[in-house]
Motif scaffolding. Structure first.
Motif, short mmCIF file in Angstrom:
data_model
loop_
_atom_site.label_atom_id
_atom_site.label_comp_id
_atom_site.label_asym_id
_atom_site.label_seq_id
_atom_site.Cartn_x
_atom_site.Cartn_y
_atom_site.Cartn_z
N PRO A 161 4.28 2.50 5.91
CA PRO A 161 5.27 0.64 5.50
C PRO A 161 4.77 0.06 4.93
O PRO A 161 5.05 -1.26 4.63
CB PRO A 161 5.48 1.20 7.27
CG PRO A 161 4.11 1.31 7.38
CD PRO A 161 3.38 2.75 6.62
N HIS A 191 10.36 0.70 4.87
CA HIS A 191 12.03 1.06 5.57
C HIS A 191 13.43 0.33 4.85
O HIS A 191 14.10 0.56 5.63
CB HIS A 191 11.77 -0.41 6.43
CG HIS A 191 11.71 -2.00 5.87
ND1 HIS A 191 10.55 -2.22 5.35
CD2 HIS A 191 12.37 -2.43 5.62
CE1 HIS A 191 11.09 -3.12 5.08
NE2 HIS A 191 12.16 -3.61 5.41
N GLU A 192 13.28 0.09 3.42
CA GLU A 192 14.74 -0.30 3.60
C GLU A 192 15.40 1.31 2.35
O GLU A 192 16.51 0.47 1.40
CB GLU A 192 14.14 -1.41 1.74
CG GLU A 192 13.47 -2.70 2.36
CD GLU A 192 13.18 -3.79 0.89
OE1 GLU A 192 13.87 -4.72 1.43
OE2 GLU A 192 12.43 -2.76 0.28
N TYR A 205 10.27 -1.28 -0.22
CA TYR A 205 9.45 -0.90 1.05
C TYR A 205 10.18 0.34 1.00
O TYR A 205 11.16 -0.06 1.72
CB TYR A 205 8.91 -1.95 1.88
CG TYR A 205 8.02 -2.44 1.09
CD1 TYR A 205 6.71 -2.89 1.94
CD2 TYR A 205 8.49 -4.44 0.44
CE1 TYR A 205 5.99 -3.84 1.04
CE2 TYR A 205 7.54 -4.92 0.03
CZ TYR A 205 5.88 -4.43 0.29
OH TYR A 205 5.36 -5.51 -0.64
#
Lengths: 328, 325
Positions: free
Chosen positions: B106, B155-156, B153
């Motif tokens: 992450p 999480h996107e 990143y």
């Protein structure tokens, strides 16, 4: 020239859009909680006092002298931190803001200088203890097995003693003094960090991305440095912030027991200890430096608390929804 | 087409747990030919993933490769020192890990992670060149707006995008062999189809050998040239895909194919499960490991392990029904 600079800024902004957004969220999360803002203000004040204490004291002295010589204030405050005088055990007044001690020294001046001593040794202790903790914790957590057993059992041996008792024993055997107090504190402080880092590494290394890193041919060392260490750093920051207060208090405890800084070094814990004989009549002697110690510890604890929220990505995500909800 | 790229001989992997020794892989033999798509199917926990991990010497502890030989392009992988095996991982053998959702760190931009093998194996001069390569790589795996996405990143990104990034990581060094360990678990069916199309395209483009580990027979039928069926740590049947689906020989393979629900049949007969459960591999059943669940069980099945016999050309099966006693 100016235009290209702006262009480059735009490019940078575009490249790092995700990071900027994240930092803005962090700042927002921090700003939201008044306690952490208060904590950080206290920490900033104490750090400034710690770093520039003697100069600030000189500055105040100069300013007060100027005001006195122009007749604006009637009494000139005395800030003698080290010299004997006849003003023994005076209550707080315009001359002695925090009162004086049994040698007639000014407690305000001594407290200001004491912050510096506290701050310096807590930093020295952490600067030595944390790298030891990080290295041993990473090795123990990552490699596991026998290496882990050895490191963890040694750590356990140190943790088996109450920190203060062990620190007292070490610093008493080395001979009372600031240096031996620092050594004693380092000795009792690193095992906590080994524990913390090891625990974090154990959970991080189970992640699939560590496995994936191995599957692309990365070596153990680069996996530890590039993928494990950065992932354990945020709990470390929080713990450290809260821990500074712990070091300062334990150090003050040592001084309080007569094992830390020796007179005439001004140290908050030592001043509290010296004033103990004069309680409760001469309350200012112990209580005011004690209160400063309390504020010092409180500030760092509040800051650590705030940082925990800020550095927790789950908390930030929740906040993100909140912010976007507000906009709609 | 017949040149071998990977050969596994008598592989045994045991897991030393507190409860006992789990004999997860017990004598697996197989060979994969250059340029083909090889499928490895079986139930969860039958040892597919462990077999593939053995190839790059990454059996998770407490597992250990007890015996056996693995040859990759003629190299004896298991006797190589760790530093040499690391040169294979990512460079010659790309590994697409299960679960794209957690396969990315992450803290790093996905582009950096996809390019990391290039850096590790020294195929690029510096990070700048790596980023350039990554954009092309993202184009290859059909990520829209590759330049922008590479700066994101994990999480996107969505699950499908992450899976593409993971594939990009695996193919970044243009390996000779790609091992895809259940590449389509945890993504929904439409994305699954896209991912499979992508893998097929990549194979056509680079001529890479692909080993597809899955429990989905549909995927196997669609993608693979040859298939090995695994049961409880052993290969029970190995054939080309057409033969296997048309004429399955091993009772377990038959059972597997019958357990695929057929939508046109009535609800009562639509799905026919295999009776019983997967055996405990700490004390596996003696003889043929499938015999407690087999409807055609004979006396010898309970005593002796059946040998692998070639019943028809290129069609191997390990069952006493076909072996000479």
């Amino acid at each position: 020239m100016f235009k290209s600079l702006k262009e480059r800024y735009e490019k940078w902004k575009f490249k790092n859009a995700a990071k900027i957004e994240e930092y803005r969220l962090m700042f927002y999360a921090f700003k939201r909680s008044p306690l952490s803002v208060a904590g950080s203000i206290m920490v900033i004040i104490f750090v400034i006092l710690g770093v520039f204490g003697p100069w600030i004291l000189d500055g105040i002295r100069g300013l007060m002298g100027f005001l006195y010589s122009h007749g604006i204030i009637r009494t000139e405050p005395s800030f003698n931190a080290f010299d004997w005088s006849l003003d023994v055990l005076q209550p707080p007044s315009w001359k002695h803001w925090f009162g004086t001690d049994d040698y007639g020294r000014d407690i305000f001046a001594r407290s200001m200088l004491g912050i510096q001593v506290s701050l310096v040794y807590s930093l020295v202790v952490l600067v030595v203890a944390i790298p030891i903790g990080i290295i041993l914790g990473l090795i123990a957590g990552y490699y596991g097995g026998k290496v882990d057993e050895v490191i963890s059992r040694i750590t356990d041996m140190f943790l088996a003693f109450p920190a203060l008792v062990l620190a007292m024993a070490i610093s008493a055997s080395l001979g009372a003094g600031l240096m031996s107090a620092i050594i004693a504190l380092i000795t009792v402080w690193w095992p906590g960090y080994v524990r913390l880092i090891r625990g974090q590494v154990l959970s991080v290394k189970e992640n699939l991305y560590i496995e994936a890193a191995r599957a692309v041919g990365m070596g153990n060392f680069s996996i530890i440095v590039k993928h494990i260490l950065p992932n354990v750093i945020s709990p470390l920051i929080i713990y450290t912030t809260m821990d500074i207060a712990g070091v300062v208090l334990t150090g003050a405890n040592l001084s309080f027991l007569g094992l830390g800084a020796q007179p005439p070094t001004p140290e908050l814990g030592r001043i509290v200890f010296d004033g103990l004989d004069y309680l409760p009549e001469k309350w200012w002697y112990s209580l005011i430096p004690g209160f400063m110690l309390f504020l010092f510890a409180l500030g760092f604890n509040l800051l650590g608390d705030g940082l925990r929220d800020v550095l927790d990505p789950r908390f930030r995500r929740r906040l993100e929804f909140e912010v976007k909800g507000e906009k709609e | 087409m017949n040149e071998e790229i990977l050969r596994i001989e008598g592989l045994k992997v045991y897991f030393y747990t507190y409860a006992g020794v789990v004999k997860a892989i017990e004598g697996v033999n197989l060979s994969v030919r250059k340029g083909e798509c090889f499928g490895l199917v079986g139930e969860t926990g039958c040892g597919k993933s462990v077999t593939m991990r053995s190839v790059i010497k990454l059996v998770p502890p407490p597992g250990r490769i007890v015996s056996g030989k693995i040859y990759f392009e003629g190299l004896d992988v298991l006797s190589l020192p760790e530093s040499e095996v690391r040169k294979l991982r990512g460079r010659k053998i790309g590994f697409i890990v299960q679960e794209p959702m957690s396969a990315l760190d992450p803290l790093y931009k996905v582009g950096y992670q996809a390019g990391e093998p290039l850096l590790v194996h020294g195929l690029v001069k510096d990070v700048k060149e790596m980023w350039k390569r990554v954009v092309n790589l993202f184009k290859t795996v059909m990520i829209p707006e590759p330049k922008e996405r590479s700066r994101n990143y994990p999480h996107e990104l969505s699950g499908g995008m992450k899976q593409r990034v993971v594939i990009a990581t695996a193919i970044s060094c243009v390996p000779d062999l790609i091992i895809a360990d259940e590449p389509t678990t945890n993504v929904d069916v439409t994305i699954q189809a896209q991912i499979l199309d992508l893998l097929r395209d990549l194979r056509r483009k680079y001529g890479t050998t692909l080993i597809l580990v899955t429990h989905n027979l549909g995927i196997v039928a669609e993608m693979c040239d040859r298939v090995a069926v695994m049961y409880a740590g052993q290969i029970v049947e190995l054939a080309n895909v057409y033969d296997l689906f048309k004429d399955p020989l091993h009772p377990y393979t038959k059972g597997l194919l019958e357990a695929v629900p057929i939508i046109t049949k009535s609800r009562e007969v639509r799905l026919k499960p295999i009776p019983g459960t997967i055996p405990n591999l700490i004390r596996p059943p003696p003889g043929c490991r499938f015999h407690p669940r087999c409807s055609l069980v004979a006396e010898i099945c309970k005593r002796e392990r059946p040998p692998m016999v070639e019943v028809k050309p290129e069609h191997y099966v390990a069952c006493w029904l076909y072996a000479k006693r």
